[in-house]
Write a protein that holds these residues in place. Structure first.
Motif, PDB file in Angstrom:
ATOM      1  N   MET A  19       0.814  -1.204   0.000  1.00 57.04           N
ATOM      2  CA  MET A  19       0.000   0.000   0.000  1.00 57.04           C
ATOM      3  C   MET A  19       0.847   1.253   0.000  1.00 57.04           C
ATOM      4  SD  MET A  19      -2.867  -1.334  -0.214  1.00 57.04           S
ATOM      5  CE  MET A  19      -3.931   0.070  -0.035  1.00 57.04           C
ATOM      6  N   GLN A  20       1.816   1.336   0.897  1.00 60.54           N
ATOM      7  CA  GLN A  20       2.662   2.521   0.976  1.00 60.54           C
ATOM      8  C   GLN A  20       3.888   2.191   1.814  1.00 60.54           C
ATOM      9  OE1 GLN A  20       1.638   5.183  -0.676  1.00 60.54           O
ATOM     10  NE2 GLN A  20       2.696   6.973   0.075  1.00 60.54           N
ATOM     11  N   LEU A 220      -6.154   1.780  -2.893  1.00 58.21           N
ATOM     12  CA  LEU A 220      -7.358   1.568  -2.101  1.00 58.21           C
ATOM     13  C   LEU A 220      -6.985   1.123  -0.697  1.00 58.21           C
ATOM     14  CD1 LEU A 220      -9.337  -0.362  -4.819  1.00 58.21           C
ATOM     15  CD2 LEU A 220      -9.662   2.016  -4.173  1.00 58.21           C
ATOM     16  N   LYS A 221      -7.707   1.626   0.287  1.00 52.59           N
ATOM     17  CA  LYS A 221      -7.444   1.273   1.677  1.00 52.59           C
ATOM     18  C   LYS A 221      -8.098  -0.072   2.006  1.00 52.59           C
ATOM     19  CE  LYS A 221      -5.376   5.192   2.534  1.00 52.59           C
ATOM     20  NZ  LYS A 221      -5.363   5.744   1.196  1.00 52.59           N
ATOM     21  N   GLU A 227     -15.013   4.038  -1.271  1.00 59.21           N
ATOM     22  CA  GLU A 227     -14.824   3.811  -2.693  1.00 59.21           C
ATOM     23  C   GLU A 227     -14.195   5.045  -3.332  1.00 59.21           C
ATOM     24  OE1 GLU A 227     -18.694   3.017  -4.121  1.00 59.21           O
ATOM     25  OE2 GLU A 227     -18.921   1.126  -3.039  1.00 59.21           O
ATOM     26  N   PRO A 228     -13.409   4.859  -4.405  1.00 62.79           N
ATOM     27  CA  PRO A 228     -12.848   6.023  -5.095  1.00 62.79           C
ATOM     28  C   PRO A 228     -13.945   6.837  -5.769  1.00 62.79           C
ATOM     29  CG  PRO A 228     -12.473   4.018  -6.366  1.00 62.79           C
ATOM     30  CD  PRO A 228     -13.039   3.584  -5.044  1.00 62.79           C
ATOM     31  N   LEU A 229     -13.698   8.115  -5.939  1.00 64.42           N
ATOM     32  CA  LEU A 229     -14.631   8.957  -6.681  1.00 64.42           C
ATOM     33  C   LEU A 229     -14.748   8.409  -8.092  1.00 64.42           C
ATOM     34  CD1 LEU A 229     -13.372  12.489  -5.535  1.00 64.42           C
ATOM     35  CD2 LEU A 229     -15.220  11.123  -4.550  1.00 64.42           C
ATOM     36  N   ARG A 230     -15.970   8.372  -8.624  1.00 62.38           N
ATOM     37  CA  ARG A 230     -16.174   7.700  -9.904  1.00 62.38           C
ATOM     38  C   ARG A 230     -16.641   8.609 -11.033  1.00 62.38           C
ATOM     39  NH1 ARG A 230     -17.332   2.208 -10.018  1.00 62.38           N
ATOM     40  NH2 ARG A 230     -17.706   2.637 -12.219  1.00 62.38           N
ATOM     41  N   LEU A 267      -9.114   1.353 -14.562  1.00 64.42           N
ATOM     42  CA  LEU A 267      -8.629   0.157 -15.242  1.00 64.42           C
ATOM     43  C   LEU A 267      -7.195  -0.148 -14.836  1.00 64.42           C
ATOM     44  CD1 LEU A 267      -9.108  -2.044 -17.399  1.00 64.42           C
ATOM     45  CD2 LEU A 267      -8.195  -0.422 -19.090  1.00 64.42           C
ATOM     46  N   LYS A 268      -6.366   0.883 -14.746  1.00 64.52           N
ATOM     47  CA  LYS A 268      -4.976   0.678 -14.336  1.00 64.52           C
ATOM     48  C   LYS A 268      -4.914   0.094 -12.928  1.00 64.52           C
ATOM     49  CE  LYS A 268      -1.655   3.642 -15.281  1.00 64.52           C
ATOM     50  NZ  LYS A 268      -0.771   4.824 -15.268  1.00 64.52           N
ATOM     51  N   GLU A 269      -5.734   0.650 -12.019  1.00 64.42           N
ATOM     52  CA  GLU A 269      -5.716   0.144 -10.641  1.00 64.42           C
ATOM     53  C   GLU A 269      -6.240  -1.289 -10.593  1.00 64.42           C
ATOM     54  OE1 GLU A 269      -4.560   0.884  -6.683  1.00 64.42           O
ATOM     55  OE2 GLU A 269      -4.258   2.002  -8.545  1.00 64.42           O
TER      56      GLU A 269
END
Length: 317
Positions: A19-20, A220-221, A227-230, A267-269
């Motif tokens: 993650m980091q 993503l946590k 959820e990510p902004l879409r 898509l990349k994620e």
């Protein structure tokens, strides 16, 4: 003349998708002692690559780092970043971006070169390090070097090592200047981008803010129902601008719709998670904000002509 690497190879199967990685994590994976930095002036360190090999350094997990990194490498190795990899056969200069996941895989032990790591705090009130293209998402971060160019950068890194061990009161400023010298020389190796017309400056700034917010949605946590902004509307709301202004700016600067940019980043994620994590397809689908694995599968197949499960199987061969 140095050039960007044209020979991309398939993405690696290096797990897990970290993650980091913090600076503390970096030193935990090495036999080096972490310097006791003054928190007010940030962190900096520099190494000879031979020290990594000699001390049996553990493999760095694929993922984002909290620090920036500049390396020169001579030898056979592979740098994995984002959703592609670059094979280094001779010599290269590499800039590690804290917003883009990456790792570096040696192919054999005949590696020489240098590496320095630092955080953004090291450059507070001393230039705008993150605004340089080599540390921007979407920019190429690897340059192939000639023998003379490798020698030039080696000299700068040797100066860094000497300054690091010096007692000069202003050595931090000298070290910052040497890092900028590397960045400026690298940018001169690359053809200059077209000048941005004045009337496009506002659109460019809006697009930069949008892309920065987009990158902040990831990674993503784990275990968090966030959820990510879409949608373009969600991003416009976060940026406190009208969605029409956002769409117009993105189209003007990138020649793509805001929706297309968001979809390509999702898509990349998705590819990263399928390749580098052990999370199930269903978990990935819901984490990315899809209503069901079926909707995620349709989205993924639309852009890759492959199902998520098949893509994962092919990546693990």
């Amino acid at each position: 003349m140095a050039k960007n690497f044209p020979h991309l190879i398939s993405a690696p199967t290096v797990k897990p998708y970290s993650m980091q990685q913090t600076i503390q994590d970096y030193y935990a994976g090495h036999s080096f002692t972490m310097p006791q930095d003054d928190a007010s002036i940030g962190h900096f360190d520099v190494f000879r690559l031979e020290e990594y090999i000699a001390n049996g350094t553990a493999a760095v997990p694929f993922g984002r780092k909290e620090y920036l990194k500049v390396c020169i490498i001579a030898g056979n190795s592979i740098i994995h970043y984002a959703d592609k990899s670059v094979h280094v056969n001779n010599r290269a200069l590499f800039f590690g971006n804290s917003m883009i996941p990456y790792n570096w895989q040696w192919v054999g032990k005949s590696q020489t070169g240098y590496s320095c790591i630092f955080d953004e705090a090291f450059f507070i009130d001393y230039g705008r390090i993150r605004e340089y293209p080599v540390f921007q998402p979407g920019s190429d971060s690897i340059f192939e070097l000639t023998a003379d160019e490798f020698s030039f950068f080696s000299h700068i890194f040797n100066q860094m090592i000497a300054e690091k061990n010096d007692t000069f009161a202003f050595k931090k400023d000298v070290l910052r200047g040497l890092i900028f010298q590397i960045i400026h020389r690298a940018l001169k190796m690359r053809p200059s981008p077209p000048m941005v017309p004045k009337h496009a400056a506002a659109a460019l700034r809006t697009t930069e803010l949008f892309l920065e917010l987009l990158e902040k949605q990831f990674p993503l946590k784990l275990g968090k129902p966030i959820e990510p902004l879409r949608s373009p509307t969600e991003y416009a709301s976060q940026l406190a601008i009208h969605v029409n202004h956002l769409n117009k700016s993105v189209k003007e600067v990138l020649n793509k719709t805001t929706t297309d940019v968001i979809q390509q980043r999702l898509l990349k994620e998705a590819k990263l998670l399928l390749t580098y994590s052990n999370r199930s397809v269903s978990e990935i689908a819901y984490a990315l904000g899809f209503g069901s694995p079926t909707h995620f599968g349709a989205f993924f197949k639309k852009y890759t002509y492959s199902s998520p499960g098949k893509y994962r199987q092919l990546g693990e061969r």
